[in-house]
Scaffold this motif. Sequence first.
Motif, PDB file in Angstrom:
ATOM      1  N   UNK A   1     -25.251  34.241  35.326  1.00 24.64           N
ATOM      2  CA  UNK A   1     -23.909  34.338  36.064  1.00 24.64           C
ATOM      3  C   UNK A   1     -22.700  34.610  34.849  1.00 24.64           C
ATOM      4  N   UNK A   2     -21.930  33.959  34.970  1.00 25.45           N
ATOM      5  CA  UNK A   2     -20.455  34.220  34.135  1.00 25.45           C
ATOM      6  C   UNK A   2     -20.088  33.240  33.067  1.00 25.45           C
ATOM      7  N   UNK A   3     -19.420  33.581  32.059  1.00 24.01           N
ATOM      8  CA  UNK A   3     -18.606  32.717  31.324  1.00 24.01           C
ATOM      9  C   UNK A   3     -17.313  33.094  31.229  1.00 24.01           C
TER      10      UNK A   3
ATOM     11  N   UNK B   1      -8.226  33.808  32.774  1.00 25.20           N
ATOM     12  CA  UNK B   1      -7.834  35.134  32.485  1.00 25.20           C
ATOM     13  C   UNK B   1      -9.249  35.751  32.897  1.00 25.20           C
ATOM     14  N   UNK B   2     -10.169  35.569  33.854  1.00 24.62           N
ATOM     15  CA  UNK B   2     -10.953  36.400  34.240  1.00 24.62           C
ATOM     16  C   UNK B   2     -12.338  35.907  33.597  1.00 24.62           C
ATOM     17  N   UNK B   3     -13.592  36.399  34.380  1.00 21.17           N
ATOM     18  CA  UNK B   3     -14.940  35.972  33.795  1.00 21.17           C
ATOM     19  C   UNK B   3     -15.896  37.078  33.323  1.00 21.17           C
ATOM     20  N   UNK B   4     -16.674  36.834  32.433  1.00 16.30           N
ATOM     21  CA  UNK B   4     -17.580  38.134  31.999  1.00 16.30           C
ATOM     22  C   UNK B   4     -18.992  37.618  32.207  1.00 16.30           C
ATOM     23  N   UNK B   5     -19.951  38.524  32.319  1.00 13.10           N
ATOM     24  CA  UNK B   5     -21.221  38.281  32.370  1.00 13.10           C
ATOM     25  C   UNK B   5     -21.740  37.406  31.216  1.00 13.10           C
TER      26      UNK B   5
ATOM     27  N   UNK C   1     -24.237  46.041  28.600  1.00  8.99           N
ATOM     28  CA  UNK C   1     -22.891  46.886  28.603  1.00  8.99           C
ATOM     29  C   UNK C   1     -21.815  45.908  28.859  1.00  8.99           C
ATOM     30  N   UNK C   2     -21.219  45.900  30.019  1.00  2.00           N
ATOM     31  CA  UNK C   2     -20.299  44.782  30.620  1.00  2.00           C
ATOM     32  C   UNK C   2     -21.346  43.666  30.822  1.00  2.00           C
TER      33      UNK C   2
ATOM     34  N   UNK D   1     -20.110  55.032  36.283  1.00  2.80           N
ATOM     35  CA  UNK D   1     -19.118  54.035  35.867  1.00  2.80           C
ATOM     36  C   UNK D   1     -20.071  52.424  35.998  1.00  2.80           C
ATOM     37  N   UNK D   2     -19.769  51.651  35.315  1.00  6.54           N
ATOM     38  CA  UNK D   2     -20.281  50.309  35.279  1.00  6.54           C
ATOM     39  C   UNK D   2     -19.765  49.562  36.694  1.00  6.54           C
ATOM     40  N   UNK D   3     -20.747  48.718  37.273  1.00  4.91           N
ATOM     41  CA  UNK D   3     -20.265  48.053  38.615  1.00  4.91           C
ATOM     42  C   UNK D   3     -20.853  46.589  38.279  1.00  4.91           C
ATOM     43  N   UNK D   4     -19.936  45.660  38.277  1.00  6.35           N
ATOM     44  CA  UNK D   4     -20.572  44.227  38.174  1.00  6.35           C
ATOM     45  C   UNK D   4     -19.807  43.570  39.363  1.00  6.35           C
TER      46      UNK D   4
END
Lengths: 433, 363
Positions: free
Chosen positions: A105-107, A238-242, A257-258, A288-291
């Motif tokens: 998931x994300x943090x 302000x958003x989440x990232x993997x 990557x991302x 390009x990367x896609x999440x």
Amino acid sequence: MHYVIIGNGVSGITAALTLRQRDARARITVISGEGDYFISRTALMYAYMDRMNLRDLEPFERKTYDKQRIDRVRAWVRDLDASRHLLRLADGRELTYDKLLLATGSVPNRFDWPGLSDVKEGAVHFVSLQHLAECERLTPSTKQAVVVGGGLIGVELVECLVHHGVEVDFLVRESWYWPMALAREEGDIIAGHIRAHGVRLHLEHEVTAVTAAPSGRVAGVRTNHGLDLPCQMLGICIGVRPATDWLKEVATPPAIGRGIRVNPSFQTPLPDVYAAGDCAEFTRPDGSPQVEQIWYAAKRQGEQAARAMLGDAVEYRPPLFYNSAKFFEIEYTTVGDVTRLPDDARSFFHRLPGPHASIRLIERNGAVIGFNMLGSRWDHTFFERWIAERRSMADVVPQLHLAQFDVEFGRAHLESARVAFAEYQRRNGLQAA
Amino acid sequence: MIKAGTAHWLLHDVKNRGLTAWLLSVLLTAFYLVLYFTEWFTPPARAIGLDSKWTLYGLLYTLAVTAGGLWVIRKYRHNRYQIVRTSVVIFVQATFAFSIPHLLKFLHQPEYYFSYLWPLKMDYLTPSYIFSLPLPFILYSFLGSALMVPLFAAFFGKRWYCSWICGCGGLANTFGEPWRHLSDKSSTSWKIEKITIHTVLGTSLLLTALLFISWGAGKSHPELARFTTGFQSFYGLIVSSMLAGVVGVGLYPLGGTRLWCRFFCPMAALLGLVQKFGRYRITVKENMCISCGMCSKYCEMGIDVRSYAQAGKSFTRASCVGCGLCAEVCPRGVLRLENKSHRDPQESILIQIQPAPSARPLI
Ligand SMILES: Cc1cc2nc3c(=O)[nH]c(=O)nc-3n(C[C@H](O)[C@H](O)[C@H](O)COP(=O)(O)OP(=O)(O)OC[C@H]3O[C@@H](n4cnc5c(N)ncnc54)[C@H](O)[C@@H]3O)c2cc1C
Ligand code: SF4
Ligand code: SF4
């Protein structure tokens, strides 16, 4: 065969259930550090507002896991050694697997504003059960809060705080609300609605500094316009990232990557290690990367990753984008491309009668490519179909009623939209339908 | 998390099986026991000029439905289905279930409740009673139960009765609104419900059959007539008084508002069987559910709506009373109550969606 899944979110659990459906004999283990049972992250706000209990957040009855023979392990995974098919947990236990799915998931993102490092208490996120517990612990001692970040999690946190009688300053960097997904007109409708709930919404404001009280509790923030906002809670949305940080320190890190890089069959470069859900990164045809960090995608990916792990030939391609949300009382449905459009795209926007209802259709080269609907209910599958069939706007507008999904007696009235569309066509020198 | 302040704490407590909920439940149960098994309410009824404790009860009931109903209309004022439905519930209670029967009595006609039908109201197919009424009432009773009930249920589902007309449902959906979420959602309770409700239905059918047989042949078989009378009072005590009244309303604050409707009501059982084969269903929007569980939480019939919604399956459950609250609380507009015979031809065509050029991040 022993399948191990790290993460009991929607992608991990969907994968586990899919594996069980197809393989009655395999051993299946799901590991999570967050909680014992799969919960619906999307409903955290309802627990915060006392509209649900924590137990209600569990989408499956607890006995399902026993019935489906899915072993649950409550622990954080610290180490992955793919050469030995071995995991090491934070409590020292070791676990071997035959096939591993990373569904972590994300943090939440964090930005290192000056002063934030002095804050020991009161700077919160709203993504996990632990965050919820922290928010609930702090709320009773909070009179004012600042929430930063105008996305969906931000507005949910704002709604919860308002519910608890906290005065909220809501900082949004952009010049209208959520330009990532909304055009200015819709952004204005939502902004008005948020303000009508007593929230002080500050557009084009960013945090420049954070101050802490001597106790270490957050005391206020300063914005780029020199506004000093006292607060006892600072919501950072302000958003989440993997969730990949822990993977950088393991014995055999996957490609990161991302997110965790996978091919269209959900495989990482490590043998027998797959990834799916919010944490997985795909590569678009253009490189390009896609999440995809939404519920529907995580569920879809979990199911397909399980099939890939079972040996099916899987070529995952994200389908047409769609999403839905709710901003306080305003419901929102979107399909396709509606923002950051090419120059030759045309947009038809119309406010329906009623307080917050509006429709927007986007057309390019004579075919609809996107829908953005506020304040009334729509069946997105019609929009998907119309886009796939490359129907023109002139063709779609008179048929919009087919896609309406409002409650009985409560359909939004579309007559005005037809009139407005005829006017739109005249203005643009197009032939009336 | 509970809102700060004593008032909010109390509200939470009474809505979530706290001490105050238990107290209220004891009070409500005591009220029903006193009402059914003593004459204590007769003097106060007389004192305000009413002819019996039952009229006083009817008045209180109507007040509860009206006050609760107005509050529900306010709460769901953005939802036209809830406004229309609740207005009808209040109207039916005030007229067919209260003032019209008393008006009839005043006009020296039978005190007849058009909003109640067999098998909820057993009297209305009890031959010794019903055949003593004037012909229009007899016709309404027979045609109502034999034609109107199944026909409407086939077209609109059981909701036309259970959450638009019926007084039991009416009270649940107005006065009982604060406790609707307490219904048990477990699959075990679904299993129990299927057994209990069909047991009561079977018993009521058996009793009706016996009543007709003993009406026809009772003279020559006095032991049958005696048995039937005994059976009838047993059913009256257990089902109509204990289950519908004492348990049904007394346990609102502990077990939710539709305990009677869900586990015991023979009318609901019958309507549910028709509903299963009729047009009514809850349509689920494909792949839009976020599994939040609001629908299940607020379903008063204890249906785990989420389990259907997250699987993307439209469904018809026999117990669904069509209150529409699952659709109301769903934050993603996934659910819709429908009684179309089939979906639009457009909707049935499966389509292959082309991969999109872009996907925007959510947050
Ligand atoms: C407040 C909020 C509201 C949202 N609302 C919506 C919405 O309305 N619509 C929508 O489409 N999406 C929404 N989302 C996004 C959606 O919830 C996510 O896309 C989805 O939950 C992702 O599922 P997942 O299975 O990939 O990961 P997650 O649900 O994040 O699950 C991952 C799990 O793995 C665990 N984990 C991670 N690392 C480790 C480790 N090293 N060891 C052990 N366990 C680990 C985590 O603790 C977590 O429990 C929302 C998200 C939030 C936070
Ligand atoms: S499923 Fe929905 S409509 Fe049916 S009883 Fe439950 S909440 Fe009411
Ligand atoms: S309320 Fe709506 S989104 Fe939530 S679980 Fe039910 S159907 Fe799904």
